[in-house]
Write a protein that holds these residues in place. Structure first.
Motif, mmCIF file in Angstrom:
data_model
loop_
_atom_site.group_PDB
_atom_site.id
_atom_site.type_symbol
_atom_site.label_atom_id
_atom_site.label_comp_id
_atom_site.label_asym_id
_atom_site.label_seq_id
_atom_site.Cartn_x
_atom_site.Cartn_y
_atom_site.Cartn_z
ATOM 1 N N TRP A 1 34.004 50.237 34.297
ATOM 2 C CA TRP A 1 33.183 49.930 35.465
ATOM 3 C C TRP A 1 32.361 48.657 35.242
ATOM 4 C CZ3 TRP A 1 34.029 51.464 40.118
ATOM 5 C CH2 TRP A 1 34.631 52.695 40.363
ATOM 6 N N ALA A 2 31.940 48.433 33.999
ATOM 7 C CA ALA A 2 31.228 47.192 33.676
ATOM 8 C C ALA A 2 32.153 45.991 33.859
ATOM 9 C CB ALA A 2 30.698 47.242 32.248
ATOM 10 N N ILE A 3 33.430 46.161 33.501
ATOM 11 C CA ILE A 3 34.413 45.091 33.687
ATOM 12 C C ILE A 3 34.587 44.801 35.178
ATOM 13 C CG2 ILE A 3 36.865 44.496 33.453
ATOM 14 C CD1 ILE A 3 36.852 46.074 30.815
ATOM 15 N N VAL A 4 34.694 45.860 35.976
ATOM 16 C CA VAL A 4 34.844 45.689 37.430
ATOM 17 C C VAL A 4 33.656 44.917 37.996
ATOM 18 C CG1 VAL A 4 34.968 46.880 39.649
ATOM 19 C CG2 VAL A 4 36.238 47.772 37.680
ATOM 20 N N LEU A 5 32.453 45.348 37.652
ATOM 21 C CA LEU A 5 31.242 44.723 38.194
ATOM 22 C C LEU A 5 31.085 43.286 37.697
ATOM 23 C CD1 LEU A 5 28.641 45.094 39.830
ATOM 24 C CD2 LEU A 5 27.540 45.944 37.759
ATOM 25 N N GLY A 6 31.231 43.097 36.394
ATOM 26 C CA GLY A 6 31.022 41.775 35.813
ATOM 27 C C GLY A 6 32.021 40.747 36.308
ATOM 28 N N LEU A 7 33.300 41.113 36.352
ATOM 29 C CA LEU A 7 34.321 40.146 36.771
ATOM 30 C C LEU A 7 34.277 39.893 38.272
ATOM 31 C CD1 LEU A 7 37.403 41.004 34.540
ATOM 32 C CD2 LEU A 7 35.643 39.261 34.231
ATOM 33 N N THR A 8 33.872 40.896 39.050
ATOM 34 C CA THR A 8 33.687 40.656 40.480
ATOM 35 C C THR A 8 32.553 39.659 40.701
ATOM 36 O OG1 THR A 8 34.486 42.879 41.029
ATOM 37 C CG2 THR A 8 33.190 41.726 42.703
ATOM 38 N N ALA A 9 31.470 39.807 39.937
ATOM 39 C CA ALA A 9 30.361 38.859 40.037
ATOM 40 C C ALA A 9 30.805 37.460 39.633
ATOM 41 C CB ALA A 9 29.198 39.317 39.158
ATOM 42 N N LEU A 10 31.616 37.372 38.575
ATOM 43 C CA LEU A 10 32.125 36.064 38.155
ATOM 44 C C LEU A 10 33.006 35.446 39.238
ATOM 45 C CD1 LEU A 10 33.168 36.104 34.373
ATOM 46 C CD2 LEU A 10 31.465 34.671 35.510
ATOM 47 N N ALA A 11 33.814 36.274 39.901
ATOM 48 C CA ALA A 11 34.668 35.771 40.973
ATOM 49 C C ALA A 11 33.824 35.224 42.121
ATOM 50 C CB ALA A 11 35.584 36.888 41.470
ATOM 51 N N VAL A 12 32.784 35.954 42.490
ATOM 52 C CA VAL A 12 31.880 35.484 43.550
ATOM 53 C C VAL A 12 31.228 34.163 43.132
ATOM 54 C CG1 VAL A 12 29.775 35.997 44.835
ATOM 55 C CG2 VAL A 12 31.462 37.799 44.433
ATOM 56 N N TRP A 13 30.853 34.071 41.874
ATOM 57 C CA TRP A 13 30.243 32.845 41.363
ATOM 58 C C TRP A 13 31.209 31.661 41.492
ATOM 59 C CZ3 TRP A 13 25.577 31.176 39.952
ATOM 60 C CH2 TRP A 13 25.511 29.969 39.264
ATOM 61 N N GLN A 14 32.488 31.891 41.168
ATOM 62 C CA GLN A 14 33.476 30.822 41.270
ATOM 63 C C GLN A 14 33.634 30.359 42.716
ATOM 64 O OE1 GLN A 14 35.182 29.305 38.644
ATOM 65 N NE2 GLN A 14 33.764 30.494 37.383
ATOM 66 N N VAL A 15 33.651 31.316 43.649
ATOM 67 C CA VAL A 15 33.759 30.959 45.066
ATOM 68 C C VAL A 15 32.535 30.149 45.501
ATOM 69 C CG1 VAL A 15 33.857 31.868 47.418
ATOM 70 C CG2 VAL A 15 35.210 32.938 45.605
ATOM 71 N N ALA A 16 31.364 30.557 45.008
ATOM 72 C CA ALA A 16 30.141 29.815 45.326
ATOM 73 C C ALA A 16 30.212 28.396 44.788
ATOM 74 C CB ALA A 16 28.925 30.540 44.748
ATOM 75 N N GLU A 17 30.720 28.247 43.566
ATOM 76 C CA GLU A 17 30.871 26.915 42.984
ATOM 77 C C GLU A 17 31.798 26.050 43.828
ATOM 78 O OE1 GLU A 17 29.528 25.684 39.480
ATOM 79 O OE2 GLU A 17 28.240 26.810 40.836
ATOM 80 N N ALA A 18 32.803 26.691 44.443
ATOM 81 C CA ALA A 18 33.783 25.929 45.216
ATOM 82 C C ALA A 18 33.232 25.458 46.559
ATOM 83 C CB ALA A 18 35.027 26.785 45.447
#
Length: 266
Positions: A70-87
């Motif tokens: 569940w930590a992997i799900v939460l952490g990587l989803t947050a990272l994905a959102v961060w990447q979209v924000a960077e874009a």
């Protein structure tokens, strides 16, 4: 639109979100270390699937494994959102200069979400087989009009991503996104980054090449995903040595992700 961008910027700039995103790098490192360890087992004649699914299964079988999933799900989803924000929020000069950088960020976000989805499946008690999924996709494309072209295109894109990892490692381009300390610590982190990026690039590039081979040979079983790529390396002359090196590199990339969690510019 401006209001939406402002809200998105405020959300991704919050300390809580940034902390979760940094945790994403930590769990990403854990996943790569587990995949590398499975690859070592393959190199020594052992069993196991050296891919995301195999890693998630190993993690689930450990104490508190479901919690970590569940930590992997939460952490990587947050990272994905961060990447979209960077874009799209244009907080850095890269996004302002070229659409190519935006494509890179979106592609990275998709990769993070794919790993997060695999973790979610295992956290909910399910399972997945990336090799079988890759072979099934290849078979479906081969049976559809224009499917061979699409399969070759997928292979070339994945191959290009692998080459990009290798180039990024050798050129140390990843340093641009890190605020590294001075001295020996910096040298050590950069060395781990170079080795890790090159090793991961080799594994990803072979995965892409297998899709192309599957298309030209009309053999969907040739497209075996990351696990298939690593088994292919094992079957080459001096394959066990090559696989040992790549496996060690994946583990080193995992350790590099821990440093990235600390020093990434966010």
């Amino acid at each position: 639109m401006t209001t939406a961008k402002g809200a998105a910027r405020a959300a991704t700039d919050s300390p809580v979100f940034r902390t979760i995103a940094r945790i994403g790098y930590v769990v990403l490192g854990i996943v790569h270390i587990v995949i590398g360890a499975i690859a070592v087992s393959v190199a020594t004649g052992g069993a196991g699937e050296a891919d995301q699914g195999g890693a998630m299964e190993k993690i689930r079988d450990t104490p508190a494994g479901v919690l970590l999933l569940w930590a992997i799900v939460l952490g990587l989803t947050a990272l994905a959102v961060w990447q979209v924000a960077e874009a799209f929020l244009e907080r850095n000069s890269d996004a302002k200069k070229k659409w190519g950088y935006r494509v890179k960020y979106i592609g990275t976000a998709v990769a993070y979400l794919a790993i997060a989805f695999t973790a979610l499946v295992y956290a909910l008690g399910g399972s997945s087989d990336s090799s079988q999924s890759s072979q099934s996709l290849s078979a479906q494309l081969m049976d559809s009009p224009g499917g061979l072209f699409v399969l070759i295109l997928i292979g070339l894109i994945v191959l290009a991503i692998g080459i990009a990892f290798i180039v990024r490692g050798f050129t140390r381009a990843f340093e641009k996104r890190l605020d590294l300390p001075a001295g020996a610590a910096r040298k050590g982190i950069v060395t781990f980054g170079v080795v890790g990026y090159v090793a991961k690039g080799v594994a990803v590039a072979v995965t892409g090449a297998l899709f192309v081979v599957a298309a030209f040979t009309h053999d969907p079983e040739a497209a075996g995903g990351l696990d298939g790529a690593l088994h292919t390396l094992a079957g080459l002359p001096l394959g066990s040595v090559i696989l040992w090196v790549v496996a060690a590199g994946l583990i080193i990339y995992g350790v590099f992700c821990f440093a990235r969690a600390r020093y990434a510019r966010m």
